[in-house]
Design a protein around this motif. Structure first.
Motif, PDB file in Angstrom:
ATOM      1  N   ARG A 135       6.735 -53.454  63.906  1.00 12.28           N
ATOM      2  CA  ARG A 135       5.924 -54.651  64.124  1.00 12.28           C
ATOM      3  C   ARG A 135       4.744 -54.382  65.042  1.00 12.28           C
ATOM      4  O   ARG A 135       3.882 -55.222  65.229  1.00 12.28           O
ATOM      5  CB  ARG A 135       6.797 -55.771  64.700  1.00 12.28           C
ATOM      6  N   MET A 136       4.766 -53.199  65.658  1.00 14.98           N
ATOM      7  CA  MET A 136       3.702 -52.881  66.597  1.00 14.98           C
ATOM      8  C   MET A 136       2.372 -52.620  65.885  1.00 14.98           C
ATOM      9  O   MET A 136       1.305 -52.763  66.487  1.00 14.98           O
ATOM     10  CB  MET A 136       4.082 -51.657  67.425  1.00 14.98           C
TER      11      MET A 136
ATOM     12  N   ALA B 194      -3.145 -51.077  73.788  1.00 15.47           N
ATOM     13  CA  ALA B 194      -1.862 -50.766  73.140  1.00 15.47           C
ATOM     14  C   ALA B 194      -0.719 -50.906  74.128  1.00 15.47           C
ATOM     15  O   ALA B 194       0.373 -51.383  73.794  1.00 15.47           O
ATOM     16  CB  ALA B 194      -1.904 -49.366  72.542  1.00 15.47           C
ATOM     17  N   GLY B 195      -0.914 -50.449  75.374  1.00 17.55           N
ATOM     18  CA  GLY B 195       0.129 -50.555  76.379  1.00 17.55           C
ATOM     19  C   GLY B 195       0.460 -51.984  76.706  1.00 17.55           C
ATOM     20  O   GLY B 195       1.632 -52.338  76.931  1.00 17.55           O
ATOM     21  N   ARG B 196      -0.615 -52.883  76.721  1.00 15.22           N
ATOM     22  CA  ARG B 196      -0.369 -54.287  77.027  1.00 15.22           C
ATOM     23  C   ARG B 196       0.434 -54.928  75.906  1.00 15.22           C
ATOM     24  O   ARG B 196       1.337 -55.740  76.143  1.00 15.22           O
ATOM     25  CB  ARG B 196      -1.706 -54.996  77.219  1.00 15.22           C
ATOM     26  N   VAL B 197       0.123 -54.532  74.692  1.00 16.81           N
ATOM     27  CA  VAL B 197       0.850 -55.081  73.546  1.00 16.81           C
ATOM     28  C   VAL B 197       2.334 -54.632  73.603  1.00 16.81           C
ATOM     29  O   VAL B 197       3.247 -55.412  73.357  1.00 16.81           O
ATOM     30  CB  VAL B 197       0.187 -54.632  72.228  1.00 16.81           C
ATOM     31  N   ALA B 198       2.572 -53.316  73.935  1.00 15.06           N
ATOM     32  CA  ALA B 198       3.940 -52.810  74.001  1.00 15.06           C
ATOM     33  C   ALA B 198       4.743 -53.505  75.098  1.00 15.06           C
ATOM     34  O   ALA B 198       5.929 -53.828  74.918  1.00 15.06           O
ATOM     35  CB  ALA B 198       3.932 -51.302  74.234  1.00 15.06           C
TER      36      ALA B 198
ATOM     37  N   ALA C  82       5.658 -56.941  73.896  1.00 14.79           N
ATOM     38  CA  ALA C  82       6.709 -56.885  72.894  1.00 14.79           C
ATOM     39  C   ALA C  82       8.061 -56.590  73.549  1.00 14.79           C
ATOM     40  O   ALA C  82       9.105 -57.156  73.167  1.00 14.79           O
ATOM     41  CB  ALA C  82       6.365 -55.815  71.851  1.00 14.79           C
ATOM     42  N   ALA C  83       8.101 -55.699  74.545  1.00 17.11           N
ATOM     43  CA  ALA C  83       9.354 -55.381  75.241  1.00 17.11           C
ATOM     44  C   ALA C  83       9.886 -56.601  75.963  1.00 17.11           C
ATOM     45  O   ALA C  83      11.104 -56.854  75.989  1.00 17.11           O
ATOM     46  CB  ALA C  83       9.133 -54.229  76.209  1.00 17.11           C
ATOM     47  N   ALA C  84       8.999 -57.378  76.548  1.00 14.72           N
ATOM     48  CA  ALA C  84       9.439 -58.575  77.255  1.00 14.72           C
ATOM     49  C   ALA C  84      10.066 -59.559  76.293  1.00 14.72           C
ATOM     50  O   ALA C  84      11.080 -60.205  76.596  1.00 14.72           O
ATOM     51  CB  ALA C  84       8.268 -59.197  78.003  1.00 14.72           C
ATOM     52  N   ARG C  85       9.466 -59.720  75.103  1.00 22.44           N
ATOM     53  CA  ARG C  85      10.024 -60.637  74.114  1.00 22.44           C
ATOM     54  C   ARG C  85      11.393 -60.151  73.619  1.00 22.44           C
ATOM     55  O   ARG C  85      12.316 -60.939  73.432  1.00 22.44           O
ATOM     56  CB  ARG C  85       9.057 -60.791  72.935  1.00 22.44           C
TER      57      ARG C  85
ATOM     58  N   ALA D  61       9.282 -50.570  77.193  1.00 27.63           N
ATOM     59  CA  ALA D  61       7.926 -50.492  76.626  1.00 27.63           C
ATOM     60  C   ALA D  61       7.538 -49.053  76.326  1.00 27.63           C
ATOM     61  O   ALA D  61       6.747 -48.793  75.414  1.00 27.63           O
ATOM     62  CB  ALA D  61       6.923 -51.140  77.581  1.00 27.63           C
ATOM     63  N   LEU D  62       8.064 -48.108  77.096  1.00 28.18           N
ATOM     64  CA  LEU D  62       7.723 -46.703  76.856  1.00 28.18           C
ATOM     65  C   LEU D  62       8.194 -46.246  75.483  1.00 28.18           C
ATOM     66  O   LEU D  62       7.601 -45.344  74.892  1.00 28.18           O
ATOM     67  CB  LEU D  62       8.336 -45.824  77.933  1.00 28.18           C
ATOM     68  N   TRP D  63       9.348 -46.801  75.017  1.00 30.57           N
ATOM     69  CA  TRP D  63       9.866 -46.449  73.694  1.00 30.57           C
ATOM     70  C   TRP D  63       9.040 -47.076  72.565  1.00 30.57           C
ATOM     71  O   TRP D  63       9.140 -46.634  71.419  1.00 30.57           O
ATOM     72  CB  TRP D  63      11.306 -46.907  73.562  1.00 30.57           C
ATOM     73  N   LEU D  64       8.169 -48.151  72.889  1.00 29.06           N
ATOM     74  CA  LEU D  64       7.373 -48.835  71.865  1.00 29.06           C
ATOM     75  C   LEU D  64       5.945 -48.329  71.795  1.00 29.06           C
ATOM     76  O   LEU D  64       5.176 -48.737  70.921  1.00 29.06           O
ATOM     77  CB  LEU D  64       7.363 -50.352  72.143  1.00 29.06           C
TER      78      LEU D  64
END
Length: 843
Positions: free
Chosen positions: A128-129, A150-154, A157-160, A177-180
């Motif tokens: 989904r990223m 990209a980092g802000r998006v990851a 997404a991790a928070a969600r 987030a590092l895994w995304l």
């Protein structure tokens, strides 16, 4: 008993005469009789040693029954496993085997599967990223870098994702987030619009992305991070992780950790270590961190241009995902532990116990035990292995024949050494006679042992010490000591090579042999037997402590048998001594003590017929005994020989001056005839002694007490009357032989000195000393001492003792007035003998 007849000898003396005649008959037959005796002794010894043990046959019901219906007694010595001590040894060996733990492969696979599941969730979330990152990039401004976007998006997404229930046990949002995050070089480049030419503030916007595809992002770095996590977690879990914290005692416990292979068959896969050295969960987490750090460095370095922040980012991401999955993976392998301990127990050799010949293995009417059943089975298996009994008997016969032959050769060599060695003044043993005595005693001991084995099969009742004591009395202590070792060895062979019996019997025999160097009373033999018994008891305690308890029934029985053994020795030694003396024509102190009795018929006859000679013999006995004791010779033998040395004078008592009363028959006889009558008392005395069955040592004393000296008084008369050329000196010499032992030489010196001094009137001590020295010089010049092993030192000592003895017999008494005349008459009485200093005496 006397040389001229007399009272009928008692029964004991008759038996003694029988044994003496038997010995004389054997000695008269010559060497072939001795060879026959050696051959007979050899056969007796071999036959006594060779026998086939009688087997005890049991039917199957006997062993399977609850109660034994017969007594099982061992016919020979054997060894059998001691079940209790063997089990104790195996238990100790099993206790040394550590517990076995194995890495639970199922637990490891479960945790790795969990990690793979988490990585799959993250991979699904990364799909989904693409849209979210593309949308964010299109809405971004030039001030924002594409990687930041990209980092802000990851992060968003991790928070969600963390808000969802299924992601609750996942790492924190910042680490998740590092895994995304996509690969840096896969993030599309943005193409912005140009600013307005007139400088109006129209916003700059993204016109397009390069590349502008539906799925432009790649996640190869995240996939590599997943592989690193799987490898690190697998290595840590497969190394083994123990459970909760343990105590200090458990920390030092030895364990074997199996990290691969089969715990039963693949021993090389195990590691023997302390349980505390096995990593706990916290130790495993630290090891995981170290492995991830190392792997992250290698991965970042492979990309090139990596920084310390990159290492830390990779490490933290993987650690966050793997840390919750570190769990205990060791499980105790009870099957492997039991198998290893069983193998260790099997490797322990059975602890053997000894069963003596004659020992009861199973009592009749008592319950079978595991031990007694095992003992009987071992005993029967030994019997059943003897498949060819005849061959066994033949082999046993020849093996024992070799053993006995070696023993006989050793005894013969020792007998020769005893005869030829320096023996001082003690009488040396005749080699042939000593060997014969040893053979008879050894044969008798083994024959009695064979007979007694049918009633008491352990052998501890066999009086081996009695044979050693008899050998010491009849021969000497060195020969008896060697005989003790040989007898103990052969007796142990007779009883199935029982080493306990050999040690105890050898100790008793040696103690008895060395405790009876001198026998003057029959109680000395009893004391030697008691000493041997005491030493045997001590030796039995010593050998028992080496293998069993002092409270065992067999030990108590052994002590009782040894006490009975000592009783047999006390009876056997004095009972057999006299027959053996007569058989081998030996003279011991016990025999000499019997003949030292002044009530002996021969001495009684001498006292009646020739009282002066009798008194002279008694006085001579005291002086000779003192002189012999002074130089270490046999004083008792010297005294007894002195008592009997002149018994030949009873045949013609008037021929000797001390027995004459006024008339001297020699005044009417030629010197040669007088000399012959004087000399005859030696041969007549020996003949009387032989008829009376006196010991040979006393007969020798009679023959040797004048040696081959001249009858000096009558020889001088013959020379004066007829001239030296016409006188045959041999007609005036005693028949001899010269003294063969110190005791008879001492008797010669004392006899000549005591009779000669009487011819001096009332001499002083110095005059007596000079006279005795002259006696010694004359006899020494004629070689009378050449065969008796006397030295000048001995002769000087003998002279001193003889002088003191003679002076003590010449003491004076207080003169009473009424007896002055008698005293004067005593002092001036006629001499009893002609001067002996001329080289001889008419005695």
């Amino acid at each position: 008993m006397s040389g001229t007849g007399g009272e009928k000898p008692p029964l004991r003396r008759k038996w003694g005469d029988y044994w003496m005649r038997l010995g004389d008959r054997f000695r008269a037959r010559g060497p072939w009789v001795r060879r026959a005796m050696v051959g007979l002794a050899f056969l007796v010894c071999v036959a006594a040693l060779t026998r086939e043990p009688s087997p005890d046959f049991l039917v199957g019901d006997d062993l399977n029954a609850q109660v034994a219906n017969r007594e099982i007694r061992a016919a020979f010595y054997f060894e059998t496993p001691d079940l209790q001590r063997t089990q104790e040894a195996r238990d100790q060996e099993m206790a040394r085997v550590p517990e076995y733990f194995r890495v639970d492969a199922e637990a490891v696979n479960t945790q790795l599967a969990e990690l793979r599941g988490r990585i799959a969730l993250l991979r699904e979330a990364r799909t989904r990223m693409h849209g979210e990152v593309t949308a964010a990039l299109r809405a971004s401004t030039p001030e924002q870098s594409a990687w930041t976007v990209a980092g802000r998006v990851a992060a968003a997404a991790a928070a969600r994702l963390k808000e969802q229930a299924e992601w609750g046990d996942m790492p924190a949002a910042d680490l998740l987030a590092l895994w995304l995050m996509p690969d840096r070089d896969s993030v599309p480049e943005r193409v912005f619009s140009e600013p307005s030419a007139d400088g109006s503030p129209a916003p700059v916007r993204v016109l397009s992305l390069n590349p502008d595809t539906e799925f432009p992002l790649t996640f190869s770095e995240a996939d590599r991070l997943g592989s690193l996590a799987l490898d690190a977690l697998g290595q840590v879990l497969n190394a083994g992780v123990r459970g909760a914290e343990i105590s200090d005692d458990e920390r030092g416990r030895r364990v074997v950790v199996w990290r691969g292979g089969d715990a039963v068959s693949d021993r090389a896969a195990g590691a023997d270590l302390e349980y505390g050295a096995v990593p706990s969960v916290s130790d495993a987490v630290e090891a995981l961190g170290a492995r991830l750090t190392d792997m992250a460095k290698r991965a970042a370095t492979a990309q090139g241009g990596a920084t310390q922040a990159d290492y830390a980012r990779l490490h933290d991401a993987a650690m966050a995902l793997c840390r919750p999955l570190v769990v205990p993976t060791l499980a105790e392998d009870k099957v492997a532990t039991a198998t290893a301990r069983a193998r260790a127990a099997e490797a322990v050799q059975p602890v053997m116990k000894e069963v003596e010949a004659g020992e009861i293995i199973q009592d009749r009417g008592k319950r079978w035990t595991k031990q007694s059943r095992s003992d009987v089975q071992t005993y029967l298996s030994i019997i059943q292995r003897e498949e060819r009994p005849l061959l066994k008997v033949v082999n046993s016969f020849f093996s024992h024949a070799i053993l006995v032959l070696l023993a006989f050769v050793a005894l013969a060599k020792v007998a020769a050494l005893v005869e030829g060695g320096a023996g001082g003044l003690k009488q040396r043993a005749d080699a042939s006679r000593a060997f014969s005595v040893a053979l008879v005693l050894l044969s008798a001991t083994l024959a009695v042992g064979r007979f007694s084995s049918y009633f008491e099969p352990t052998g501890f009742v066999l009086p081996v010490a009695a044979a050693a004591i008899l050998c010491a009395i009849l021969v000497n202590a060195p020969m008896a000591a060697f005989f003790s070792g040989i007898a103990a060895l052969l007796v142990s062979a007779q009883y199935q090579y029982n080493w306990r019996l050999m040690l105890v019997a050898g100790a008793m025999a040696l103690a008895g042999a060395f405790s009876i160097s001198r026998v003057r009373r029959r109680s000395d033999m009893t004391a030697a037997s008691l000493t041997a018994t005491l030493v045997g008891l001590v030796a039995a305690v010593a050998v028992t402590l080496s293998a069993e308890s002092l409270f065992a029934e067999s030990f108590v029985r052994r002590l009782l048998l040894l006490l009975l053994n000592g009783g047999f020795c006390m009876v056997a030694v004095p009972g057999l001594l006299s027959p053996l003396e007569r058989l081998f024509n030996l003279t011991t102190d016990i025999t000499l003590l019997e003949y030292s009795d002044l009530n002996n018929p021969l001495l009684g006859e001498l006292a009646v017929k020739a009282p002066a000679t009798y008194a002279h013999s008694l006085m001579l006995g005291q002086i000779a005994e003192a002189a012999a004791d002074a130089i270490g010779a046999n004083g008792l033998l010297a005294r007894v020989c002195a008592y009997y040395h002149d018994i030949g004078k009873t045949a013609n008592i008037s021929d000797f001056a001390e027995n004459q009363s006024g008339f001297n028959i020699h005044d009417t006889l030629p010197p040669a005839v007088s000399a012959a009558r004087i000399r005859s008392h030696v041969l007549q005395g020996a003949e009387i002694a032989r008829r009376s069955h006196l010991p040979q040592a006393i007969v020798d004393g009679i023959l040797e007490h004048h040696g081959t000296m001249r009858v000096g008084y009558f020889y001088q008369q013959a020379v004066e009357r007829e001239g030296a050329d016409r006188v045959n000196e041999a007609d005036f010499r005693y028949p001899g032989p010269r003294p063969q032992r110190p005791e008879t030489a001492i008797l010669m010196i004392c006899d000549a000195s005591e009779s000669g001094v009487r011819s001096l009137g009332s001499p002083g001590e110095e005059e007596v000393r000079n006279f005795v020295r002259k006696i010694l010089d004359i006899r020494g010049q004629e070689g009378q001492f050449d065969d008796c092993n006397l030295t000048l030192k001995h002769l000087n000592t003998i002279a001193d003792v003889v002088v003191r003895g003679i002076m003590s017999t010449m003491h004076t008494r207080v003169r009473y007035p009424s007896m002055s005349l008698a005293g004067e008459k005593e002092k001036t009485g006629a001499p009893l003998d002609a001067p002996a200093a001329t080289g001889g005496s008419i005695r």
